[in-house]
Design an enzyme around this catalytic site. Structure first.
Site, PDB file in Angstrom:
ATOM      1  N   LYS A 177      25.521   3.894  19.818  1.00 44.07           N
ATOM      2  CA  LYS A 177      26.724   3.053  19.744  1.00 44.07           C
ATOM      3  C   LYS A 177      27.936   3.949  19.515  1.00 44.07           C
ATOM      4  O   LYS A 177      28.074   4.550  18.458  1.00 44.07           O
ATOM      5  CB  LYS A 177      26.635   2.034  18.612  1.00 44.07           C
ATOM      6  CG  LYS A 177      27.745   0.992  18.763  1.00 44.07           C
ATOM      7  CD  LYS A 177      28.070   0.259  17.489  1.00 44.07           C
ATOM      8  CE  LYS A 177      29.093   0.943  16.628  1.00 44.07           C
ATOM      9  NZ  LYS A 177      30.426   1.086  17.204  1.00 44.07           N
ATOM     10  N   GLU A 253      26.688  12.789   8.796  1.00 47.57           N
ATOM     11  CA  GLU A 253      27.825  13.727   8.789  1.00 47.57           C
ATOM     12  C   GLU A 253      29.049  12.899   8.428  1.00 47.57           C
ATOM     13  O   GLU A 253      29.466  12.049   9.210  1.00 47.57           O
ATOM     14  CB  GLU A 253      28.008  14.371  10.165  1.00 47.57           C
ATOM     15  CG  GLU A 253      26.790  15.101  10.712  1.00 47.57           C
ATOM     16  CD  GLU A 253      26.425  16.337   9.930  1.00 47.57           C
ATOM     17  OE1 GLU A 253      27.217  16.747   9.051  1.00 47.57           O
ATOM     18  OE2 GLU A 253      25.345  16.889  10.172  1.00 47.57           O
ATOM     19  N   CYS A 287      36.850  16.323  11.494  1.00 51.40           N
ATOM     20  CA  CYS A 287      36.310  16.287  10.130  1.00 51.40           C
ATOM     21  C   CYS A 287      36.454  17.635   9.433  1.00 51.40           C
ATOM     22  O   CYS A 287      36.477  17.715   8.213  1.00 51.40           O
ATOM     23  CB  CYS A 287      34.852  15.878  10.183  1.00 51.40           C
ATOM     24  SG  CYS A 287      33.898  16.914  11.311  1.00 51.40           S
ATOM     25  N   GLU A 380      40.617  11.793   1.565  1.00 53.07           N
ATOM     26  CA  GLU A 380      40.698  12.205   2.969  1.00 53.07           C
ATOM     27  C   GLU A 380      41.771  11.376   3.675  1.00 53.07           C
ATOM     28  O   GLU A 380      41.743  10.152   3.636  1.00 53.07           O
ATOM     29  CB  GLU A 380      39.351  11.985   3.670  1.00 53.07           C
ATOM     30  CG  GLU A 380      39.370  12.463   5.108  1.00 53.07           C
ATOM     31  CD  GLU A 380      38.092  12.135   5.885  1.00 53.07           C
ATOM     32  OE1 GLU A 380      37.650  10.973   5.840  1.00 53.07           O
ATOM     33  OE2 GLU A 380      37.546  13.034   6.539  1.00 53.07           O
TER      34      GLU A 380
HETATM   35  P1  NAD Z   1      33.858   5.040  10.782  1.00 51.41           P
HETATM   36  O1  NAD Z   1      32.876   5.287   9.704  1.00 51.41           O
HETATM   37  O2  NAD Z   1      34.880   3.983  10.590  1.00 51.41           O
HETATM   38  O3  NAD Z   1      33.112   4.644  12.138  1.00 51.41           O
HETATM   39  C1  NAD Z   1      32.130   5.482  12.698  1.00 51.41           C
HETATM   40  C2  NAD Z   1      31.148   4.644  13.495  1.00 51.41           C
HETATM   41  O4  NAD Z   1      30.430   3.804  12.592  1.00 51.41           O
HETATM   42  C3  NAD Z   1      31.797   3.721  14.520  1.00 51.41           C
HETATM   43  O5  NAD Z   1      30.989   3.687  15.672  1.00 51.41           O
HETATM   44  C4  NAD Z   1      31.790   2.383  13.801  1.00 51.41           C
HETATM   45  O6  NAD Z   1      31.797   1.269  14.665  1.00 51.41           O
HETATM   46  C5  NAD Z   1      30.492   2.462  13.030  1.00 51.41           C
HETATM   47  N1  NAD Z   1      30.415   1.606  11.840  1.00 51.41           N
HETATM   48  C6  NAD Z   1      31.414   1.240  10.998  1.00 51.41           C
HETATM   49  N2  NAD Z   1      30.941   0.455  10.014  1.00 51.41           N
HETATM   50  C7  NAD Z   1      29.605   0.313  10.221  1.00 51.41           C
HETATM   51  C8  NAD Z   1      28.567  -0.370   9.544  1.00 51.41           C
HETATM   52  N3  NAD Z   1      28.792  -1.077   8.434  1.00 51.41           N
HETATM   53  N4  NAD Z   1      27.313  -0.289  10.051  1.00 51.41           N
HETATM   54  C9  NAD Z   1      27.058   0.433  11.162  1.00 51.41           C
HETATM   55  N5  NAD Z   1      28.004   1.099  11.850  1.00 51.41           N
HETATM   56  C10 NAD Z   1      29.269   1.050  11.384  1.00 51.41           C
HETATM   57  O7  NAD Z   1      34.512   6.450  11.086  1.00 51.41           O
HETATM   58  P2  NAD Z   1      35.678   6.759  12.107  1.00 51.41           P
HETATM   59  O8  NAD Z   1      36.937   6.217  11.541  1.00 51.41           O
HETATM   60  O9  NAD Z   1      35.255   6.365  13.477  1.00 51.41           O
HETATM   61  O10 NAD Z   1      35.699   8.367  12.074  1.00 51.41           O
HETATM   62  C11 NAD Z   1      36.440   9.102  11.157  1.00 51.41           C
HETATM   63  C12 NAD Z   1      35.584   9.534   9.994  1.00 51.41           C
HETATM   64  O11 NAD Z   1      34.470  10.261  10.473  1.00 51.41           O
HETATM   65  C13 NAD Z   1      36.310  10.478   9.050  1.00 51.41           C
HETATM   66  O12 NAD Z   1      35.980  10.149   7.721  1.00 51.41           O
HETATM   67  C14 NAD Z   1      35.742  11.844   9.406  1.00 51.41           C
HETATM   68  O13 NAD Z   1      35.813  12.796   8.382  1.00 51.41           O
HETATM   69  C15 NAD Z   1      34.342  11.490   9.741  1.00 51.41           C
HETATM   70  N6  NAD Z   1      33.740  12.513  10.587  1.00 51.41           N
HETATM   71  C16 NAD Z   1      32.807  13.377  10.053  1.00 51.41           C
HETATM   72  C17 NAD Z   1      32.257  14.380  10.846  1.00 51.41           C
HETATM   73  C18 NAD Z   1      31.242  15.352  10.299  1.00 51.41           C
HETATM   74  O14 NAD Z   1      30.635  16.053  11.094  1.00 51.41           O
HETATM   75  N7  NAD Z   1      31.016  15.403   9.001  1.00 51.41           N
HETATM   76  C19 NAD Z   1      32.649  14.519  12.180  1.00 51.41           C
HETATM   77  C20 NAD Z   1      33.603  13.634  12.678  1.00 51.41           C
HETATM   78  C21 NAD Z   1      34.136  12.627  11.876  1.00 51.41           C
END
Ligand code: NAD
Length: 476
Positions: A177, A253, A287, A380
């Site tokens: 997804k 991650e 990230c 963050e």
């Molecule tokens: P997010 O957590 O809002 O969403 C990520 C994914 O999770 C999306 O596909 C979203 O639809 C899904 N999601 C959201 N809530 C969910 C739930 N309750 N159950 C299942 N799936 C759910 O993150 P974002 O805003 O898309 O991305 C930014 C964040 O990601 C930042 O915090 C960033 O630091 C982190 N990030 C971390 C890494 C790493 O490698 N550590 C890499 C990239 C981004």
């Protein structure tokens, strides 16, 4: 651009449609179907059946060939992938062409290479039973099974392929997804996988939201054997709660509040240029980006002046992913001022005088003067912003870097080799760069400590998560 689910080898666009907004212009750019709970269930069932089919019988060399065919397919449609990534994220095209698409290709090839020459299943050393020589042990690795891959919007193709490639390499089937903000390259990837002759059900793609949508349907599904997730730490908590119900293993991650330590003996020009990259690449929406910079006092003023100058000179940068994310970043810009920050550069919304002005841009921003306890220094933000603070001793630098709920990445700038080796392992982060940033060999462990993640990805580390060792003990 067509946005479709891909389930059991068929493209379909059923489900409640939701609008897609172009972050560069703020205008509606398309409509995406949101998968229902029934469709997610169909995808998981298809993935389960595919495990029992011909895919489950493929040897490692054959799986490697499949991965190469997928990589070939991305290369053959390179321009389409780059354009879709730019359309979804608003990132500069150069980034998509030099990083995102080539890296997606490399992700598949790297795992194909890891499979070459590997015995079909068993690859551990043998142990001689209980010491009496009465048994022979060896281990086989079985795929985890049906794997849910959930990706964020910030590096949509890179991070999706980073999980799909090892999951397929280890013989799993996948239900993926992408983020609801960035469905484009995921759909193209499904087309490439389809054209590569991957059997139906081995790779499935469902679009939709997280909470209350496809993401949650997937993570709550009892038929999912493992969840590989990249995204925000708070989402990690929600997914872990869902996963607890069926004791589903997770690989996470998550977010970061990454520190850079600049020592007085550093090559200051390199440290400034490196911090411009590490804080402002993709407008801080990586990230690994640096949001906290600690500089040794004798070079503090010079460093801040140079960083502020370079930040204000930046012109060719992309927008925040959405209006909501821009509001969040701007609320931190205001909070910083309320908390007493000096704004050295940026702090607002740029005026380009062209079509970009209706997009979701914010200025690259450099702040100083906040205490370590300020929310701006602890939380963050995920935008093009860093706070710079002075330190006096090496001990204090390490303490400040570690004073964070997060622990994803850190950067150390010094010309003193001994100091680099002393400091790097003491920093509580999964990745520590010395005199560089974001250099990645795909075989090295990647991940975070504390609120930044659970587990490691990369090379064998990913294959370990996506497979289960089974010990076979033969009595002699
Ligand atoms: P997010 O957590 O809002 O969403 C990520 C994914 O999770 C999306 O596909 C979203 O639809 C899904 N999601 C959201 N809530 C969910 C739930 N309750 N159950 C299942 N799936 C759910 O993150 P974002 O805003 O898309 O991305 C930014 C964040 O990601 C930042 O915090 C960033 O630091 C982190 N990030 C971390 C890494 C790493 O490698 N550590 C890499 C990239 C981004």
């Amino acid at each position: 651009m067509r946005y479709a689910h891909y389930v059991s080898g068929a493209f379909r666009n059923d489900g409640e449609p939701f609008p897609l907004i172009d972050p560069s212009s703020g205008k509606r750019s398309g409509t995406v179907p949101a998968a229902s709970e029934t469709l997610v269930d169909t995808a998981v069932t298809a993935a389960r059946e595919a495990l029992r089919g011909p895919w489950g019988q493929l040897g490692t060399e054959e799986r490697a060939q499949v991965l190469h065919r997928i990589a070939d397919g991305i290369e053959a449609r390179f321009t389409e992938f780059a354009e879709a990534e730019v359309a979804d994220t608003g990132r500069p095209r150069e980034l998509a062409e030099t990083v995102d698409v080539p890296r997606a290709v490399r992700n598949f090839r790297a795992y194909a290479d890891l499979l070459h020459g590997r015995p079909e299943r068993a690859y551990t050393a043998t142990a001689q039973g209980d010491g009496s020589g009465g048994a022979l042990n060896y281990s086989v690795r079985r795929p985890l099974g049906v794997v849910a891959v959930i990706a964020p919007w910030n590096l949509p193709l890179l991070l999706l392929s980073w999980k799909v490639a090892p999951a397929l390499a280890a013989g799993n089937t996948v239900v993926a997804k992408p983020s609801e903000e960035t469905p484009g390259t995921a759909t193209l990837l499904a087309e490439v996988i389809d054209a590569a002759g991957v059997p139906p059900g081995v790779f499935n793609l469902v679009h939709g939201h997280g909470q209350g949508g496809a993401g949650e349907f997937l993570t709550c599904h009892p038929g999912v054997d493992g969840i590989a997730f990249t995204g925000a730490s708070a989402t990690g908590t929600a997914i872990m709660r869902a996963a607890a119900e069926h004791l589903t293993p997770v690989s996470f991650e998550l977010g970061g509040k990454n520190a850079a330590l600049v020592f007085e003996d550093a090559d200051l020009d390199a440290a400034v240029a490196g911090t411009v990259r590490s804080s402002f690449t993709h407008s801080g929406q990586i990230c690994l980006c640096t949001e906290r910079v600690y500089v040794q006092r004798p070079v503090f003023e010079e460093f801040v002046a140079a960083l502020g100058k370079k930040a204000s000179e930046l012109r060719d940068y992309g927008p925040m992913i959405s209006a909501a994310h821009r509001s969040k970043v701007l609320s931190y810009y205001r909070l910083a001022v309320d908390e007493g920050a000096n704004v050295v550069a940026g702090g607002g919304v740029p005026a380009f005088g062209d079509g970009r002005d209706s997009g979701f841009h914010v200025e690259p921003t450099v702040l100083t003067g906040l205490p370590q306890s300020a929310r701006t220094v602890r939380e963050e933000i995920f935008g093009p912003v860093c706070h710079v603070a002075p330190f006096d001793t090496e001990e204090e630098a390490v303490r400040l870097a570690n004073d964070s709920p997060y622990g994803l990445a850190a950067t150390v700038w010094t010309r003193d080799l001994s100091r680099a080796h002393r400091v790097a392992p003491r920093v509580e982060a999964g990745v520590v760069w010395v005199n560089c940033w974001n250099l990645r060999d795909l075989r090295t462990p990647f991940g975070g400590v504390k609120a930044s993640g659970i587990g490691r990805e990369g090379g064998e580390y990913s294959l370990d998560f996506f497979s289960e060792p089974v010990n076979v003990c033969i009595g002699i």
